[in-house]
Design a protein around this motif. Structure first.
Motif, PDB file in Angstrom:
ATOM      1  N   PHE A 137       0.829  -1.216   0.000  1.00  0.00           N
ATOM      2  CA  PHE A 137       0.000   0.000   0.000  1.00  0.00           C
ATOM      3  C   PHE A 137       0.865   1.269   0.000  1.00  0.00           C
ATOM      4  N   GLY A 138       2.099   1.128  -0.495  1.00  0.00           N
ATOM      5  CA  GLY A 138       3.039   2.249  -0.516  1.00  0.00           C
ATOM      6  C   GLY A 138       3.013   3.012  -1.823  1.00  0.00           C
ATOM      7  N   MET A 139       4.190   3.445  -2.243  1.00  0.00           N
ATOM      8  CA  MET A 139       4.278   4.373  -3.371  1.00  0.00           C
ATOM      9  C   MET A 139       4.326   3.676  -4.732  1.00  0.00           C
ATOM     10  N   THR A 140       3.813   4.376  -5.728  1.00  0.00           N
ATOM     11  CA  THR A 140       3.902   3.906  -7.119  1.00  0.00           C
ATOM     12  C   THR A 140       5.332   4.148  -7.614  1.00  0.00           C
ATOM     13  N   ALA A 141       5.618   3.668  -8.820  1.00  0.00           N
ATOM     14  CA  ALA A 141       6.971   3.823  -9.370  1.00  0.00           C
ATOM     15  C   ALA A 141       7.366   5.302  -9.474  1.00  0.00           C
ATOM     16  N   GLN A 142       6.447   6.114  -9.958  1.00  0.00           N
ATOM     17  CA  GLN A 142       6.772   7.547 -10.099  1.00  0.00           C
ATOM     18  C   GLN A 142       7.040   8.191  -8.748  1.00  0.00           C
ATOM     19  N   GLU A 143       6.193   7.839  -7.770  1.00  0.00           N
ATOM     20  CA  GLU A 143       6.365   8.410  -6.426  1.00  0.00           C
ATOM     21  C   GLU A 143       7.666   7.908  -5.796  1.00  0.00           C
ATOM     22  N   MET A 144       7.940   6.633  -5.996  1.00  0.00           N
ATOM     23  CA  MET A 144       9.155   6.022  -5.438  1.00  0.00           C
ATOM     24  C   MET A 144      10.416   6.673  -6.022  1.00  0.00           C
ATOM     25  N   ASN A 145      10.434   6.840  -7.345  1.00  0.00           N
ATOM     26  CA  ASN A 145      11.587   7.492  -7.974  1.00  0.00           C
ATOM     27  C   ASN A 145      11.752   8.917  -7.464  1.00  0.00           C
ATOM     28  N   TRP A 366      -0.708  15.303  -4.073  1.00  0.00           N
ATOM     29  CA  TRP A 366      -0.565  15.702  -5.474  1.00  0.00           C
ATOM     30  C   TRP A 366      -1.046  14.601  -6.411  1.00  0.00           C
ATOM     31  N   SER A 367      -0.661  13.348  -6.113  1.00  0.00           N
ATOM     32  CA  SER A 367      -1.071  12.221  -6.974  1.00  0.00           C
ATOM     33  C   SER A 367      -2.592  12.136  -7.074  1.00  0.00           C
ATOM     34  N   GLU A 368      -3.258  12.466  -5.973  1.00  0.00           N
ATOM     35  CA  GLU A 368      -4.709  12.343  -5.938  1.00  0.00           C
ATOM     36  C   GLU A 368      -5.389  13.263  -6.947  1.00  0.00           C
ATOM     37  N   SER A 370      -3.751  14.593  -9.555  1.00  0.00           N
ATOM     38  CA  SER A 370      -3.116  14.503 -10.875  1.00  0.00           C
ATOM     39  C   SER A 370      -3.363  13.115 -11.478  1.00  0.00           C
ATOM     40  N   GLU A 371      -2.530  12.122 -11.127  1.00  0.00           N
ATOM     41  CA  GLU A 371      -2.665  10.779 -11.709  1.00  0.00           C
ATOM     42  C   GLU A 371      -4.050  10.150 -11.432  1.00  0.00           C
ATOM     43  N   TYR A 372      -4.409  10.122 -10.150  1.00  0.00           N
ATOM     44  CA  TYR A 372      -5.648   9.448  -9.757  1.00  0.00           C
ATOM     45  C   TYR A 372      -6.869  10.125 -10.380  1.00  0.00           C
ATOM     46  N   ALA A 373      -6.904  11.453 -10.294  1.00  0.00           N
ATOM     47  CA  ALA A 373      -8.037  12.196 -10.860  1.00  0.00           C
ATOM     48  C   ALA A 373      -8.090  12.014 -12.367  1.00  0.00           C
ATOM     49  N   TYR A 374      -6.935  11.927 -12.985  1.00  0.00           N
ATOM     50  CA  TYR A 374      -6.917  11.747 -14.426  1.00  0.00           C
ATOM     51  C   TYR A 374      -7.427  10.358 -14.824  1.00  0.00           C
ATOM     52  N   TYR A 375      -6.953   9.316 -14.099  1.00  0.00           N
ATOM     53  CA  TYR A 375      -7.430   7.959 -14.402  1.00  0.00           C
ATOM     54  C   TYR A 375      -8.953   7.896 -14.269  1.00  0.00           C
ATOM     55  N   LYS A 376      -9.456   8.517 -13.213  1.00  0.00           N
ATOM     56  CA  LYS A 376     -10.910   8.525 -13.011  1.00  0.00           C
ATOM     57  C   LYS A 376     -11.605   9.261 -14.152  1.00  0.00           C
ATOM     58  N   ALA A 377     -11.018  10.398 -14.518  1.00  0.00           N
ATOM     59  CA  ALA A 377     -11.628  11.210 -15.578  1.00  0.00           C
ATOM     60  C   ALA A 377     -11.632  10.467 -16.911  1.00  0.00           C
ATOM     61  N   ARG A 378     -10.628   9.608 -17.103  1.00  0.00           N
ATOM     62  CA  ARG A 378     -10.535   8.894 -18.374  1.00  0.00           C
ATOM     63  C   ARG A 378     -11.665   7.863 -18.527  1.00  0.00           C
ATOM     64  N   TYR A 379     -12.111   7.323 -17.381  1.00  0.00           N
ATOM     65  CA  TYR A 379     -13.110   6.264 -17.461  1.00  0.00           C
ATOM     66  C   TYR A 379     -14.507   6.657 -17.004  1.00  0.00           C
TER      67      TYR A 379
END
Ligand code: CA
Length: 383
Positions: A137-145, A366-368, A370-379
């Motif tokens: 339940f930790g960080m994604t690859a982008q967050e980890m990098n 920020w991820s929420e 950006s990435e998360y909101a975008y994935y939701k918006a896409r579907y």
């Protein structure tokens, strides 16, 4: 005609003069310039960094496993070409020079100059190391990098490995993994009880607390163990690597999401004395090549996982399943419990987990959006 010939000669003479001036200018800009050779070409003395090195790189992977095993081969080619052949690296698969579980010690002792594996394999020696691969339940690859390279993570990692004579670098990432292969359906928490599962890292302890018997096995031993019933479930990486190991031939249900490995950083470890013996430009070449394969591996997984998944589902008796929400909720709760206990027993782990978790909390905000909101918006449409 004569006039023309003289003009050509005069022109030739001036070209020669310019060549000599240019040669002198080049000579002035080169340290240790030794003058001109018989042919007129400028010859520079060899700078002191021309020493050549032959290194061994041992891995925890089967030789040439896609992405995860081809990355060290790519590193060797990059380093060879960027160094103009001054640093040659020979790559050994697991078991060729050292066993998969011996990589950390072998590089620490200098048996090999480099190793490619995952930090969470070494938790028996260094409990805090697990966070440099992944936390459930930790960080994604982008967050980890981002944490490793711009959030203080890499500095902590280097401090942690210093007593072992090792310099770690991020050198690959799997992206989000799959929850794994199961020979029975997981419909409730009860289905985890007594399950014999191959799983490394903190995820292993979480599964134990959920009632499973978690074991660690290197990649090369998973297929046979699943086939012979030594284990009834396993996680490995994702469609690309799992298909290569043939796990679909010995298990039916393929579960997601990879709660236990939301990304996995693959490490390059370098023996400190070997690294210190390199001139600065070769040290930088090693670091830049590691950064290159760190990104390349993630790109390769992204480009190949969906193809492998499609092939797995089309031509095999494989059923894709999502873990039930209540199972995921329980695993999340148990993860917090396990992380707190590991931190309580190891001040190093406490320090590393604190850095990891506080970065995750901040970056998630920020991820929420950006990435998360975008994935939701896409579907989905916005409510
Ligand atoms: Ca895994």
């Amino acid at each position: 005609m004569v006039h023309g010939k003289h003009a050509a000669l005069a022109n030739g003479n001036s070209i020669m003069k310019y060549s000599i001036i240019a040669a002198l200018l080049v000579c002035l800009t080169l340290v240790g310039c030794a003058g001109q050779s018989d042919s007129g070409a400028v010859v520079a003395t060899e700078p002191p960094t021309q020493q050549a090195f032959d290194w061994k790189l041992i891995t925890t992977w089967p030789k040439n496993l896609p992405a995860i095993g081809t990355a060290p081969e790519r590193l060797a080619v990059l380093v060879d070409e960027m160094s103009n052949g001054r640093l040659k690296i020979k790559v050994y698969g697991a078991g060729e020079l050292a066993g998969a579980t011996e990589v950390f010690d072998a590089v620490s002792l200098g048996t090999a100059e480099m190793g490619h594996g995952a930090a969470y394999y070494w938790v028996g020696k260094v409990p805090a190391a697990v966070a440099f691969t992944t936390l459930p339940f930790g960080m994604t690859a982008q967050e980890m990098n981002a944490w490793l390279h711009f959030g203080g993570g890499l500095e902590l990692w280097r401090e942690l490995y210093e007593p072992f004579n090792l310099i770690p670098m991020a050198a690959g990432n799997s992206g989000v993994q799959m929850a794994g292969w199961f020979n029975k359906e997981i419909n409730s928490l009860d289905d985890l009880k007594g399950l014999k599962m191959r799983i490394p890292g903190i995820g292993a302890e979480v599964m134990r607390r959920a009632g499973a018997a978690a074991v660690y096995l290197p990649g090369g031993e998973i297929f046979t163990s699943l086939q012979t019933g030594v284990i009834d479930a396993t996680e490995w990486v994702g469609p690309l690597n799992d298909r290569t190991l043939g796990l679909h031939e010995v298990a039916k249900y393929y579960y997601y999401p990879g709660w236990h490995e939301p990304s996995a950083t693959i490490e390059l470890i370098v023996n400190k004395e070997a690294y210190d013996s390199l001139p600065l430009d070769l040290q930088r070449i090693v670091e830049v090549a590691a950064r290159a394969i760190n990104q390349d591996m993630l790109d390769e997984f992204m480009a190949q996982n969906f193809i492998a998944l499609k092939a797995l589902l089309e031509s095999n008796d494989v059923e894709l399943r999502r873990l039930p929400d209540d199972v995921i909720d329980k695993l999340r709760e148990l993860t917090e419990e396990v992380l707190a206990e590991v931190a309580a027993e190891s001040p190093e782990a406490q320090r590393v987990f604190e850095s990891y978790k506080s970065f995750q909390e901040e970056v998630q905000a920020w991820s929420e959006i950006s990435e998360y909101a975008y994935y939701k918006a896409r579907y989905e449409s916005n409510e």
